[in-house]
Scaffold this active site. Structure first.
Site, mmCIF file in Angstrom:
data_model
loop_
_atom_site.group_PDB
_atom_site.id
_atom_site.type_symbol
_atom_site.label_atom_id
_atom_site.label_comp_id
_atom_site.label_asym_id
_atom_site.label_seq_id
_atom_site.Cartn_x
_atom_site.Cartn_y
_atom_site.Cartn_z
ATOM 1 N N GLY A 61 0.823 -1.190 0.000
ATOM 2 C CA GLY A 61 0.000 0.000 0.000
ATOM 3 C C GLY A 61 0.858 1.239 0.000
ATOM 4 O O GLY A 61 2.001 1.213 0.454
ATOM 5 N N SER A 62 0.333 2.358 -0.514
ATOM 6 C CA SER A 62 1.077 3.612 -0.495
ATOM 7 C C SER A 62 0.917 4.296 0.859
ATOM 8 O O SER A 62 0.085 3.903 1.679
ATOM 9 C CB SER A 62 0.610 4.517 -1.625
ATOM 10 O OG SER A 62 1.009 3.959 -2.860
ATOM 11 N N GLY A 63 1.742 5.319 1.076
ATOM 12 C CA GLY A 63 1.704 6.041 2.341
ATOM 13 C C GLY A 63 2.954 5.790 3.170
ATOM 14 O O GLY A 63 3.089 6.336 4.255
ATOM 15 N N HIS A 64 3.844 4.957 2.663
ATOM 16 C CA HIS A 64 5.069 4.615 3.394
ATOM 17 C C HIS A 64 6.313 5.143 2.691
ATOM 18 O O HIS A 64 7.418 4.680 2.942
ATOM 19 C CB HIS A 64 5.189 3.102 3.551
ATOM 20 C CG HIS A 64 3.950 2.457 4.048
ATOM 21 N ND1 HIS A 64 3.337 2.865 5.212
ATOM 22 C CD2 HIS A 64 3.175 1.467 3.533
ATOM 23 C CE1 HIS A 64 2.244 2.141 5.398
ATOM 24 N NE2 HIS A 64 2.117 1.299 4.388
ATOM 25 N N ASP B 220 -1.446 -7.948 1.444
ATOM 26 C CA ASP B 220 -0.210 -8.098 0.681
ATOM 27 C C ASP B 220 0.107 -9.557 0.430
ATOM 28 O O ASP B 220 0.445 -9.954 -0.688
ATOM 29 C CB ASP B 220 0.955 -7.438 1.441
ATOM 30 C CG ASP B 220 0.828 -5.935 1.464
ATOM 31 O OD1 ASP B 220 1.186 -5.296 0.471
ATOM 32 O OD2 ASP B 220 0.322 -5.403 2.463
ATOM 33 N N HIS C 172 0.168 1.656 9.553
ATOM 34 C CA HIS C 172 -1.141 1.981 8.964
ATOM 35 C C HIS C 172 -2.044 2.578 10.021
ATOM 36 O O HIS C 172 -3.238 2.325 10.047
ATOM 37 C CB HIS C 172 -1.818 0.740 8.397
ATOM 38 C CG HIS C 172 -0.960 -0.017 7.455
ATOM 39 N ND1 HIS C 172 -0.130 -1.018 7.878
ATOM 40 C CD2 HIS C 172 -0.785 0.104 6.122
ATOM 41 C CE1 HIS C 172 0.530 -1.497 6.835
ATOM 42 N NE2 HIS C 172 0.156 -0.835 5.762
ATOM 43 N N LYS D 113 5.529 -7.595 2.833
ATOM 44 C CA LYS D 113 5.292 -7.252 4.238
ATOM 45 C C LYS D 113 4.088 -8.056 4.727
ATOM 46 O O LYS D 113 3.103 -8.241 3.991
ATOM 47 C CB LYS D 113 5.032 -5.749 4.399
ATOM 48 C CG LYS D 113 6.229 -4.910 3.927
ATOM 49 C CD LYS D 113 6.224 -3.477 4.441
ATOM 50 C CE LYS D 113 5.033 -2.654 4.002
ATOM 51 N NZ LYS D 113 4.842 -2.597 2.536
#
Ligand SMILES: Nc1ncnc2c1ncn2[C@@H]1O[C@H](COP(=O)(O)OP(=O)(O)O)[C@@H](O)[C@H]1O
Ligand SMILES: Nc1ncnc2c1ncn2[C@@H]1O[C@H](COP(=O)(O)OP(=O)(O)O)[C@@H](O)[C@H]1O
Ligand SMILES: [Mg+2]
Ligand SMILES: [Mg+2]
Ligand SMILES: [Mg+2]
Ligand SMILES: [Mg+2]
Lengths: 193, 330, 330, 193
Positions: free
Chosen positions: B56-59, B112, B220, B107
């Protein structure tokens, strides 16, 4: 009962309608014990699913496969591969049988295989697992489905993001169970329409 | 919460596009995907095993910022906090494969794990050799009764060590074993002073008072194991070290790598103050540190907080950590 | 405002110490100072002109993160938002000098200019050749009736281009002329969604409403030239480009370097979305960009905002920008 | 009048006392049009200045030099080199003269040289520049000093951080002018003690 092209179309149309309506509600449930995107994920996926009906004259198996691919490539997260695997395995089986209870059973098995969850782990499986028998015995009802989802409320999550909350996951509905409840309520509506 | 964005739905595609436009010498976007791949000469000419990661994005800078010579061959960006889908991962695998196979660095989150597994199945139908390893370095919680431990900042050590080994010609089996060994020897815990605000939502994921902090947060916005009064940096450092070191089987000959990671909105100033406390305290405990990295390396959108990672170095890992890498963010 | 620190008075020494402890292979602290110096073999063996910079703290990774091969020889950290004192700068000059002289790269603030000038006088008594250049890239305000324009994110381009030229053997006079030319061709403007909170003060330096942003902020919490309603990233990008390009004498053959800089608490996600808008819009305007860098490069503690820098590349600057550097942050 | 060791000690003692007391007030003034650290900078510097008196038997020139070095190395920012340059130049001159008005004039010149400010630029120079003549004509008073600092209020800053505010700098006292007012008020107190 049997799954034919017409029923499948009506089913998905009803489900899409319900998901788009409840998008914020489902994401809200996911915000309580997950990451708040389940409604958005499903809504994105169902829009893509509805597009697959634009290809004319597909068999039930072909249509189920197209639905599976739409879900797999558009939902993302955990729900995407779970719903996607269910429909993909159903599409393979649909070459040989259109018996609804059998197909849903195969879908439930696919979810269990893909996600490794057990009954009572507070996941969508806690709805899917009971539906085939209810279908077989003609006891599937909208209220019964709501009950199945409601049963996830006191459970402690053992799979998915909610499991990180430990005991704090108790007392909340599982969002995937609720979207699954809506999936089968849509089936009921489609059958009676 | 104000953000420098256009439409919420466009954040991920625009971010990927901005990154590729900024560093065209290093990476290229794979057609019709939110995946990017290495485009250096060594990759084009090479026969190395491919390394693919994503999530997922945001990292950011994870994972896109770690694509390049000596690290990942390709990486896939999902929606914010949402795993990418199998078709996208599959495209990245195909791009990364040079015939020697592809290692997936995943991860440990349900989404995922499942999406990467489906992509792996798709690739295997194509006779691409694929192995997957699952990073679960977060020791904030015990592994029982959950999805297992979460994969967090330790991921970059797996990507760096395996990336260097791949560049040096290690086989797929060797890399899978190496990556698993790194995972087994890498432990992380994070803390937050403020939760992240997911774009489109106008408040932080959970509330902390002006004098509170949370121990054990995830990337998250997952709450941790304890909400406590705000403590000095040195106290936080000592607490996290206790927790982390308790998860290792310590040897007197140990050498460690340390990662102090800012979670998105933490000034470097605070990260270095914290690193100072960590390194001073580890020295007092006779824990030998031979490699340190500090910065916003694996973030949680705009969370204000840090994570601490220790990796018990084995064999030639120290050399692999220091091997050249040419990526945006390492 | 919560911070990961111990005592406020200890932030700068602890930060410097944390940085040096983390990267002992790259830098060493100069005794009894908050200054650090390169310690790579090329520096120890070399006869290059030394490059020294420094300034108030709170802008990390500037300047400490840019010490190393191909950039600064030494850098000095002052108190937060406060210029370092002449004795400290003088120590850095002595460390940097190898007989070929030292170039001082000074950001244009009264305090910095005066403290560096005094240090230069001290060094000249010692017969060290010293020249100083003053970075004033911030075009948010006209230069009339002020201290002159402020030095902000463009500073790193001066440090990188001069650093590469110094490594290649340029003389002190050549470097001073080169640095001044880079300054003359580099323009920056910053915007903020939230002001920074200086440690010890428990509120942001100025108030912006939940739907407001400020155009033209400085890196010490200076307000800018306009407080406006929050705008989409693309609108901000176009506005800043207009302002900046208006300060250049544009040629059709121009090539530019672009720096998109996060001001401390801005997630990389937002920086890349903004970079995407900038690069897309510059392409539309037929402005050719041949070098881009995105990240938290010159910060304002925990300000949420970005700055945009354009540098009109001359001669071999593009090559110098791409020359190898081994620092913590470049 | 003349500057001797005793007066210098009393002067600095009074000034240190005033600065430590008004630390927050001065930083507050600086927060309005600068970066909010002037009181802290001066307080840090004056603590160091008071340490220099621990070395016994220094001449006025030697003592002024020690004060200058303390200010230069501890105040930082803009005020450090300005006050520091003033005392450094005064220490050089003090070898030849201890005439107070002349020494302050030399200090004011040093500030003007170092900072490049003109009268009316809303800086400490707007106090320093007028003190020598007042001393010479015996018209220096606490109220007069307060007036000098007050005159910076309507000015628009042309130097230092406040200049970035443009017209927004109007209507605020200049913090450096106020600390300079206190410096010379401390001198008056020391002289009359
Ligand atoms: N291992 C699993 N097995 C079965 N269902 C799962 C599993 N993990 C998660 N789920 C279901 O997925 C739902 C969450 O889906 P969604 O929010 O779309 O994905 P994500 O958690 O990746 O954000 C949960 O409510 C749960 O019903
Ligand atoms: N160029 C200058 N000439 C004279 N005085 C100046 C100049 N620049 C700044 N000052 C004085 O310095 C004061 C600010 O000092 P201080 O706050 O300690 O430093 P900084 O501005 O670096 O934070 C101003 O109030 C002003 O009186
Ligand atoms: Mg979710
Ligand atoms: Mg999700
Ligand atoms: Mg200051
Ligand atoms: Mg100040």
């Amino acid at each position: 009962s049997m799954l034919d092209e017409t029923l499948l179309f009506k089913w998905m149309t009803e489900f899409d309608h319900q998901i788009q309506t409840d998008k914020a509600y489902l994401s809200g449930l996911d915000a309580e014990i997950g990451d708040g995107d389940h409604g958005d994920n499903m809504a994105r996926g169902m829009s893509a699913v509805m597009h697959t009906f634009k290809t004319p004259n597909q068999s039930v198996a072909e249509q189920l496969k197209a639905i599976a691919f739409a879900l797999i490539s558009k939902v993302g997260g955990a729900a995407g591969p779970l719903y996607g695997s269910a429909f993909l395995r159903m599409s393979k089986a649909a070459v040989d049988t259109q018996q609804l209870d059998q197909l849903i059973q195969i879908g439930a098995d696919a979810i269990a295989d893909r996600g490794g969850a057990n009954f009572g782990d507070k996941t969508m499986l806690d709805v899917w697992a009971y539906v085939p028998a209810m279908l077989e015995h003609h006891t599937l009802s909208s209220a019964g489905l709501a009950q199945l989802a409601a049963h996830t409320k006191p459970m402690q999550a053992k799979k998915g993001r909610a499991s990180y909350l430990g005991e704090r996951s108790v007392g909340h509905l599982d969002p995937g169970a609720v979207s699954s409840q809506e999936l089968f309520q849509a089936l009921l509506k489609a059958q009676s329409a | 919460m104000k953000k420098i964005i256009n439409a919420v739905a466009d954040i991920v595609p625009e971010m990927v596009s901005g990154l590729v436009k900024s560093y065209p010498q290093l990476v290229a976007q794979l057609p019709n995907t939110q995946a990017i791949g290495r485009r250096d000469a060594a990759f084009k000419a090479g026969h190395q095993v491919g390394l693919v990661s994503g999530g997922g994005s945001g990292h950011e800078p994870l994972h896109l910022g770690y694509v390049g010579l000596g690290m990942l061959s390709a990486a896939v960006a999902g929606q914010i906090n949402t795993s990418p889908t199998p078709d996208q991962i599959y495209a990245a695998i195909r791009y990364a494969d040079h015939g020697a196979g592809v290692l997936l660095i995943v991860k440990n989150y349900a989404g995922d794990v499942m999406n990467f597994a489906m992509a792996q199945e798709l690739a295997e139908y194509d006779d691409i050799q694929v192995k997957a390893i699952t990073v679960d370095d977060d020791v904030a919680f015990d592994a029982t009764d959950t999805q297992g431990r979460r994969g967090v900042a330790g991921t970059i050590l797996v990507e760096k060590i395996c990336g260097a080994a791949a560049e040096a010609g290690a086989s797929l089996d060797e890399l899978a074993a190496l990556g698993q060994a790194v995972i087994d020897h890498t432990k992380t815990i994070g803390i937050a002073l403020t939760a992240a605000t997911v774009p489109g939502v106008d408040h932080p994921g959970f509330e902390l008072q002006a004098d509170e902090m949370e121990y054990g947060v995830g990337i998250h916005n997952e709450r941790g194991y304890a909400t406590e009064k705000m403590a000095p940096s040195a106290t936080i450092a000592a607490h996290l070290e206790d927790k982390i070191l308790g998860n290792f089987d310590l040897q007197t000959t140990d050498e460690f790598a340390v990662v102090v990671n800012g979670l998105g909105a933490t000034p470097l100033m605070e990260q270095y103050v914290f690193a100072n406390d960590v390194l001073a305290d580890l020295a007092k405990r006779d824990v030998k540190v031979t490699f340190t990295k500090v910065g916003n390396l694996v973030t949680a959108i705009d969370m204000h907080g840090v994570s601490l990672t220790l990796c018990q170095l084995q064999d030639n890992w120290h050399t692999l950590l220091n091997a050249p890498a040419n990526t945006i963010a390492w």
